[in-house]
Design a protein around this motif. Structure first.
Motif, PDB file in Angstrom:
ATOM      1  N   GLU A  69       2.599   1.781  -3.420  1.00 35.59           N
ATOM      2  CA  GLU A  69       1.643   2.247  -4.426  1.00 35.59           C
ATOM      3  C   GLU A  69       1.243   3.700  -4.197  1.00 35.59           C
ATOM      4  O   GLU A  69       1.175   4.485  -5.135  1.00 35.59           O
ATOM      5  CB  GLU A  69       0.411   1.341  -4.432  1.00 35.59           C
ATOM      6  CG  GLU A  69       0.708  -0.042  -4.985  1.00 35.59           C
ATOM      7  CD  GLU A  69      -0.454  -1.020  -4.847  1.00 35.59           C
ATOM      8  OE1 GLU A  69      -1.461  -0.703  -4.158  1.00 35.59           O
ATOM      9  OE2 GLU A  69      -0.338  -2.121  -5.414  1.00 35.59           O
ATOM     10  N   ALA A  70       0.988   4.077  -2.947  1.00 34.17           N
ATOM     11  CA  ALA A  70       0.576   5.448  -2.636  1.00 34.17           C
ATOM     12  C   ALA A  70       1.689   6.453  -2.910  1.00 34.17           C
ATOM     13  O   ALA A  70       1.452   7.517  -3.496  1.00 34.17           O
ATOM     14  CB  ALA A  70       0.131   5.544  -1.174  1.00 34.17           C
TER      15      ALA A  70
ATOM     16  N   THR B  15       4.280   6.060  -4.933  1.00 29.99           N
ATOM     17  CA  THR B  15       4.531   6.090  -6.370  1.00 29.99           C
ATOM     18  C   THR B  15       3.464   6.917  -7.092  1.00 29.99           C
ATOM     19  O   THR B  15       3.779   7.702  -7.983  1.00 29.99           O
ATOM     20  CB  THR B  15       4.576   4.655  -6.937  1.00 29.99           C
ATOM     21  OG1 THR B  15       5.591   3.926  -6.255  1.00 29.99           O
ATOM     22  CG2 THR B  15       4.874   4.651  -8.428  1.00 29.99           C
ATOM     23  N   ALA B  16       2.210   6.765  -6.673  1.00 30.60           N
ATOM     24  CA  ALA B  16       1.114   7.522  -7.293  1.00 30.60           C
ATOM     25  C   ALA B  16       1.292   9.024  -7.100  1.00 30.60           C
ATOM     26  O   ALA B  16       0.866   9.816  -7.949  1.00 30.60           O
ATOM     27  CB  ALA B  16      -0.229   7.066  -6.714  1.00 30.60           C
ATOM     28  N   ARG B  17       1.922   9.423  -6.007  1.00 29.95           N
ATOM     29  CA  ARG B  17       2.163  10.854  -5.748  1.00 29.95           C
ATOM     30  C   ARG B  17       3.405  11.357  -6.468  1.00 29.95           C
ATOM     31  O   ARG B  17       3.724  12.542  -6.404  1.00 29.95           O
ATOM     32  CB  ARG B  17       2.335  11.097  -4.247  1.00 29.95           C
ATOM     33  CG  ARG B  17       1.078  10.910  -3.453  1.00 29.95           C
ATOM     34  CD  ARG B  17       1.152  11.493  -2.047  1.00 29.95           C
ATOM     35  NE  ARG B  17       2.351  11.214  -1.318  1.00 29.95           N
ATOM     36  CZ  ARG B  17       2.433  10.472  -0.209  1.00 29.95           C
ATOM     37  NH1 ARG B  17       1.352   9.903   0.285  1.00 29.95           N
ATOM     38  NH2 ARG B  17       3.579  10.305   0.412  1.00 29.95           N
ATOM     39  N   GLY B  18       4.136  10.445  -7.123  1.00 28.21           N
ATOM     40  CA  GLY B  18       5.336  10.857  -7.847  1.00 28.21           C
ATOM     41  C   GLY B  18       6.525  11.098  -6.941  1.00 28.21           C
ATOM     42  O   GLY B  18       7.468  11.793  -7.312  1.00 28.21           O
ATOM     43  N   SER B  19       6.489  10.543  -5.757  1.00 28.56           N
ATOM     44  CA  SER B  19       7.568  10.729  -4.788  1.00 28.56           C
ATOM     45  C   SER B  19       8.355   9.430  -4.663  1.00 28.56           C
ATOM     46  O   SER B  19       8.121   8.487  -5.404  1.00 28.56           O
ATOM     47  CB  SER B  19       6.962  11.135  -3.440  1.00 28.56           C
ATOM     48  OG  SER B  19       7.967  11.562  -2.559  1.00 28.56           O
ATOM     49  N   ASP B  20       9.291   9.388  -3.712  1.00 24.90           N
ATOM     50  CA  ASP B  20       9.970   8.130  -3.433  1.00 24.90           C
ATOM     51  C   ASP B  20       9.756   7.764  -1.970  1.00 24.90           C
ATOM     52  O   ASP B  20       9.166   8.527  -1.206  1.00 24.90           O
ATOM     53  CB  ASP B  20      11.447   8.162  -3.830  1.00 24.90           C
ATOM     54  CG  ASP B  20      12.304   9.085  -3.000  1.00 24.90           C
ATOM     55  OD1 ASP B  20      12.187   9.071  -1.758  1.00 24.90           O
ATOM     56  OD2 ASP B  20      13.108   9.829  -3.579  1.00 24.90           O
TER      57      ASP B  20
ATOM     58  N   GLU C  79       0.827  -1.211   0.000  1.00 25.11           N
ATOM     59  CA  GLU C  79       0.000   0.000   0.000  1.00 25.11           C
ATOM     60  C   GLU C  79       0.859   1.258   0.000  1.00 25.11           C
ATOM     61  O   GLU C  79       0.561   2.213  -0.706  1.00 25.11           O
ATOM     62  CB  GLU C  79      -0.904   0.028   1.229  1.00 25.11           C
ATOM     63  CG  GLU C  79      -2.053  -0.937   1.155  1.00 25.11           C
ATOM     64  CD  GLU C  79      -2.890  -0.915   2.416  1.00 25.11           C
ATOM     65  OE1 GLU C  79      -2.428  -0.412   3.469  1.00 25.11           O
ATOM     66  OE2 GLU C  79      -4.018  -1.407   2.349  1.00 25.11           O
ATOM     67  N   CYS C  80       1.904   1.260   0.799  1.00 24.01           N
ATOM     68  CA  CYS C  80       2.786   2.420   0.892  1.00 24.01           C
ATOM     69  C   CYS C  80       3.482   2.673  -0.446  1.00 24.01           C
ATOM     70  O   CYS C  80       3.496   3.798  -0.941  1.00 24.01           O
ATOM     71  CB  CYS C  80       3.817   2.206   1.994  1.00 24.01           C
ATOM     72  SG  CYS C  80       5.037   3.531   2.124  1.00 24.01           S
TER      73      CYS C  80
END
Length: 98
Positions: free
Chosen positions: A44-45, A47-52, A41-42
């Motif tokens: 995916e979340a 990555t979806a925000r475009g962060s690392d 979950e972490c």
């Protein structure tokens, strides 16, 4: 500061498979290093925000340091991770055997 580890190597380092909801970790005594295996979950979340993964609360808690007394009996084994409400440090919990 937290350093990113190659995703294909982190499960082997921690000694556990990535969990859907739980963050796992391992304190490797020979390296004096703590590794965090982020939950599905972490990943995916973030990555979806475009962060690392350094943006994750668990990575930030690791940056705050660890209490060596708490980790002493749990080095070199995979553990379930939590974050101390009192100090914001990364805390280990012994995992149940499958």
């Amino acid at each position: 500061m937290t350093t990113l580890v190659c995703p294909s190597k982190i499960e082997a380092i921690v000694g556990a498979k990535r969990q859907q909801h739980s963050h796992l970790g391992r304190a490797v005594s020979a390296e004096q290093q703590v590794y965090v295996l982020h939950s599905v979950e972490c990943v995916e979340a973030i990555t979806a925000r475009g962060s690392d993964l350094r943006a994750c609360d668990y990575s930030r808690a690791l940056d705050e340091g660890i209490d060596m007394g708490v980790w002493a009996e749990l080095e070199d084994v995979p553990v379930l991770l939590t974050i101390s409400a009192e100090h914001g440090h990364l805390m280990p919990t012994r995992m149940e055997a499958p």
